[in-house]
Design an enzyme around this catalytic site. Structure first.
Site, PDB file in Angstrom:
ATOM      1  N   HIS A 169      20.835  30.758  66.383  1.00 52.95           N
ATOM      2  CA  HIS A 169      21.912  31.006  65.413  1.00 52.95           C
ATOM      3  C   HIS A 169      21.368  31.624  64.135  1.00 52.95           C
ATOM      4  CE1 HIS A 169      20.750  26.792  64.186  1.00 52.95           C
ATOM      5  NE2 HIS A 169      20.930  27.274  62.963  1.00 52.95           N
ATOM      6  N   GLU A 227      29.709  22.118  58.918  1.00 54.87           N
ATOM      7  CA  GLU A 227      29.364  23.381  59.567  1.00 54.87           C
ATOM      8  C   GLU A 227      30.369  23.763  60.642  1.00 54.87           C
ATOM      9  OE1 GLU A 227      25.539  21.903  61.350  1.00 54.87           O
ATOM     10  OE2 GLU A 227      26.491  22.638  63.172  1.00 54.87           O
ATOM     11  N   GLN A 281      26.348  30.248  62.361  1.00 52.90           N
ATOM     12  CA  GLN A 281      26.539  28.879  61.860  1.00 52.90           C
ATOM     13  C   GLN A 281      26.940  28.982  60.386  1.00 52.90           C
ATOM     14  OE1 GLN A 281      23.034  26.428  60.881  1.00 52.90           O
ATOM     15  NE2 GLN A 281      23.815  24.953  62.372  1.00 52.90           N
ATOM     16  N   HIS A 300      19.307  30.982  56.748  1.00 54.56           N
ATOM     17  CA  HIS A 300      18.162  30.821  57.653  1.00 54.56           C
ATOM     18  C   HIS A 300      18.454  31.478  58.991  1.00 54.56           C
ATOM     19  CE1 HIS A 300      20.607  27.202  58.775  1.00 54.56           C
ATOM     20  NE2 HIS A 300      20.144  27.452  59.979  1.00 54.56           N
ATOM     21  N   GLU A 346      14.188  28.141  61.578  1.00 58.17           N
ATOM     22  CA  GLU A 346      14.466  26.890  62.287  1.00 58.17           C
ATOM     23  C   GLU A 346      14.139  27.081  63.762  1.00 58.17           C
ATOM     24  OE1 GLU A 346      18.545  25.703  61.702  1.00 58.17           O
ATOM     25  OE2 GLU A 346      18.490  24.195  63.279  1.00 58.17           O
TER      26      GLU A 346
HETATM   27  C1  MC0 Z   1      14.407  27.805  49.375  1.00 60.45           C
HETATM   28  N1  MC0 Z   1      13.659  28.932  49.329  1.00 60.45           N
HETATM   29  C2  MC0 Z   1      14.093  29.764  50.268  1.00 60.45           C
HETATM   30  C3  MC0 Z   1      15.163  29.112  50.910  1.00 60.45           C
HETATM   31  N2  MC0 Z   1      15.326  27.902  50.349  1.00 60.45           N
HETATM   32  N3  MC0 Z   1      13.672  30.991  50.626  1.00 60.45           N
HETATM   33  C4  MC0 Z   1      14.339  31.597  51.633  1.00 60.45           C
HETATM   34  N4  MC0 Z   1      15.380  31.038  52.310  1.00 60.45           N
HETATM   35  C5  MC0 Z   1      15.818  29.799  51.970  1.00 60.45           C
HETATM   36  N5  MC0 Z   1      16.843  29.263  52.626  1.00 60.45           N
HETATM   37  C6  MC0 Z   1      12.589  29.224  48.366  1.00 60.45           C
HETATM   38  C7  MC0 Z   1      13.091  29.116  46.929  1.00 60.45           C
HETATM   39  O1  MC0 Z   1      13.678  30.313  46.506  1.00 60.45           O
HETATM   40  C8  MC0 Z   1      11.823  28.796  46.191  1.00 60.45           C
HETATM   41  O2  MC0 Z   1      11.097  29.975  45.950  1.00 60.45           O
HETATM   42  C9  MC0 Z   1      11.062  27.928  47.179  1.00 60.45           C
HETATM   43  O3  MC0 Z   1      11.568  28.250  48.491  1.00 60.45           O
HETATM   44  C10 MC0 Z   1      11.257  26.440  46.932  1.00 60.45           C
HETATM   45  O4  MC0 Z   1      12.644  26.206  46.910  1.00 60.45           O
HETATM   46  P1  MC0 Z   1      13.402  25.082  46.067  1.00 60.45           P
HETATM   47  O5  MC0 Z   1      14.714  25.628  45.674  1.00 60.45           O
HETATM   48  O6  MC0 Z   1      12.492  24.545  45.002  1.00 60.45           O
HETATM   49  O7  MC0 Z   1      13.694  23.985  47.127  1.00 60.45           O
HETATM   50  P2  MC0 Z   1      12.767  22.927  47.834  1.00 60.45           P
HETATM   51  O8  MC0 Z   1      11.318  23.300  47.750  1.00 60.45           O
HETATM   52  O9  MC0 Z   1      13.191  21.583  47.343  1.00 60.45           O
HETATM   53  O10 MC0 Z   1      13.293  23.094  49.336  1.00 60.45           O
HETATM   54  C11 MC0 Z   1      13.119  24.280  50.060  1.00 60.45           C
HETATM   55  C12 MC0 Z   1      13.038  23.896  51.548  1.00 60.45           C
HETATM   56  C13 MC0 Z   1      14.304  23.067  51.852  1.00 60.45           C
HETATM   57  C14 MC0 Z   1      12.942  25.153  52.363  1.00 60.45           C
HETATM   58  C15 MC0 Z   1      11.763  23.033  51.766  1.00 60.45           C
HETATM   59  O11 MC0 Z   1      15.445  23.857  51.606  1.00 60.45           O
HETATM   60  C16 MC0 Z   1      14.366  22.545  53.246  1.00 60.45           C
HETATM   61  O12 MC0 Z   1      13.785  21.501  53.572  1.00 60.45           O
HETATM   62  N6  MC0 Z   1      15.088  23.240  54.163  1.00 60.45           N
HETATM   63  C17 MC0 Z   1      15.210  22.785  55.566  1.00 60.45           C
HETATM   64  C18 MC0 Z   1      16.505  22.037  55.791  1.00 60.45           C
HETATM   65  C19 MC0 Z   1      17.712  22.888  55.548  1.00 60.45           C
HETATM   66  O13 MC0 Z   1      17.659  23.980  55.049  1.00 60.45           O
HETATM   67  N7  MC0 Z   1      18.901  22.322  55.946  1.00 60.45           N
HETATM   68  C20 MC0 Z   1      20.179  22.992  55.816  1.00 60.45           C
HETATM   69  C21 MC0 Z   1      20.610  23.594  57.095  1.00 60.45           C
HETATM   70  P3  MC0 Z   1      10.537  30.334  44.494  1.00 60.45           P
HETATM   71  O14 MC0 Z   1       9.856  31.676  44.687  1.00 60.45           O
HETATM   72  O15 MC0 Z   1      11.731  30.370  43.599  1.00 60.45           O
HETATM   73  O16 MC0 Z   1       9.575  29.218  44.169  1.00 60.45           O
HETATM   74  S1  MC0 Z   1      21.006  22.336  58.246  1.00 60.45           S
HETATM   75  C22 MC0 Z   1      21.094  23.083  59.751  1.00 60.45           C
HETATM   76  O17 MC0 Z   1      20.943  24.253  59.829  1.00 60.45           O
HETATM   77  C23 MC0 Z   1      21.350  22.161  60.941  1.00 60.45           C
HETATM   78  C24 MC0 Z   1      22.516  21.278  60.728  1.00 60.45           C
HETATM   79  C25 MC0 Z   1      21.408  22.888  62.283  1.00 60.45           C
HETATM   80  O18 MC0 Z   1      21.037  24.054  62.401  1.00 60.45           O
HETATM   81  O19 MC0 Z   1      21.791  22.248  63.288  1.00 60.45           O
END
Ligand code: MC0
Length: 146
Positions: A7, A43, A60, A84, A134
């Site tokens: 997705h 979602e 998604q 993503h 992912e």
């Molecule tokens: C953050 N950054 C990204 C981003 N999110 N870059 C590209 N794409 C994204 N989606 C970048 C920010 O711009 C920043 O860069 C750096 O990463 C740190 O971001 P932050 O804003 O300080 O946030 P953190 O570090 O607290 O968290 C970022 C992180 C988090 C990726 C670790 O979002 C995470 O754990 N994501 C995985 C879970 C997730 O996204 N769940 C939602 C979908 P700079 O350069 O400014 O430092 S759930 C889903 O999809 C499920 C239900 C499913 O598929 O079934």
């Protein structure tokens, strides 16, 4: 082995209005909806096509359920858009270990629950040329929550 695009995750402020845009503009219908409290999202999955490995590819659409969720934080900073990309695999455990061994940060020690009973993990966007990535192993078709 990664065998398909499972997705593309798209962050939005208003899920119902965004679903209506995809229906009215492209004719895509909602295949599944759910709330994932752990991830902080409501979602909608729009099935685009079946794939040759027995899976499928979806859009998604993701609306945050709280401001401090990953999608909530990302929306506040970037506005709506592609959040993503997710690759499908029959073996999320093995593939994530292999990718971790290549020096890419895998965000979860063990895969967590994803859409429709899937098992998911994420790769850090800073290790993937700016793309939050992912990995998804779908539940077997008979067990898919839909
Ligand atoms: C953050 N950054 C990204 C981003 N999110 N870059 C590209 N794409 C994204 N989606 C970048 C920010 O711009 C920043 O860069 C750096 O990463 C740190 O971001 P932050 O804003 O300080 O946030 P953190 O570090 O607290 O968290 C970022 C992180 C988090 C990726 C670790 O979002 C995470 O754990 N994501 C995985 C879970 C997730 O996204 N769940 C939602 C979908 P700079 O350069 O400014 O430092 S759930 C889903 O999809 C499920 C239900 C499913 O598929 O079934």
């Amino acid at each position: 082995m990664l065998t398909r695009i499972d997705h593309i995750g798209i962050a939005c402020f208003d899920l119902d209005r965004t679903v209506e845009f995809y229906r009215a503009t492209y004719g895509f219908e909602v295949f599944h909806t759910e709330v994932n409290e752990e991830q902080g999202v409501r979602e909608a999955m729009l099935k685009i096509n079946e794939t040759s490995d027995g899976g499928a590819s979806y859009l998604q659409l993701l609306e945050p359920t709280r401001e401090d969720s990953a999608v909530g934080k990302w929306l506040a900073k970037n506005g709506e858009g592609v959040h993503h990309i997710a690759f499908g695999t029959a073996d999320v455990d093995g593939d994530s270990e292999g990718i971790r061994d290549k020096g890419v940060r895998v965000l979860y020690d063990e895969p967590r629950r994803g859409s429709m009973g899937s098992r998911i993990t994420f790769l850090h966007p800073k290790d993937c040329h700016g793309v939050l990535t992912e990995l998804v192993t779908s539940a077997p078709p008979a067990d898919q929550e839909h």
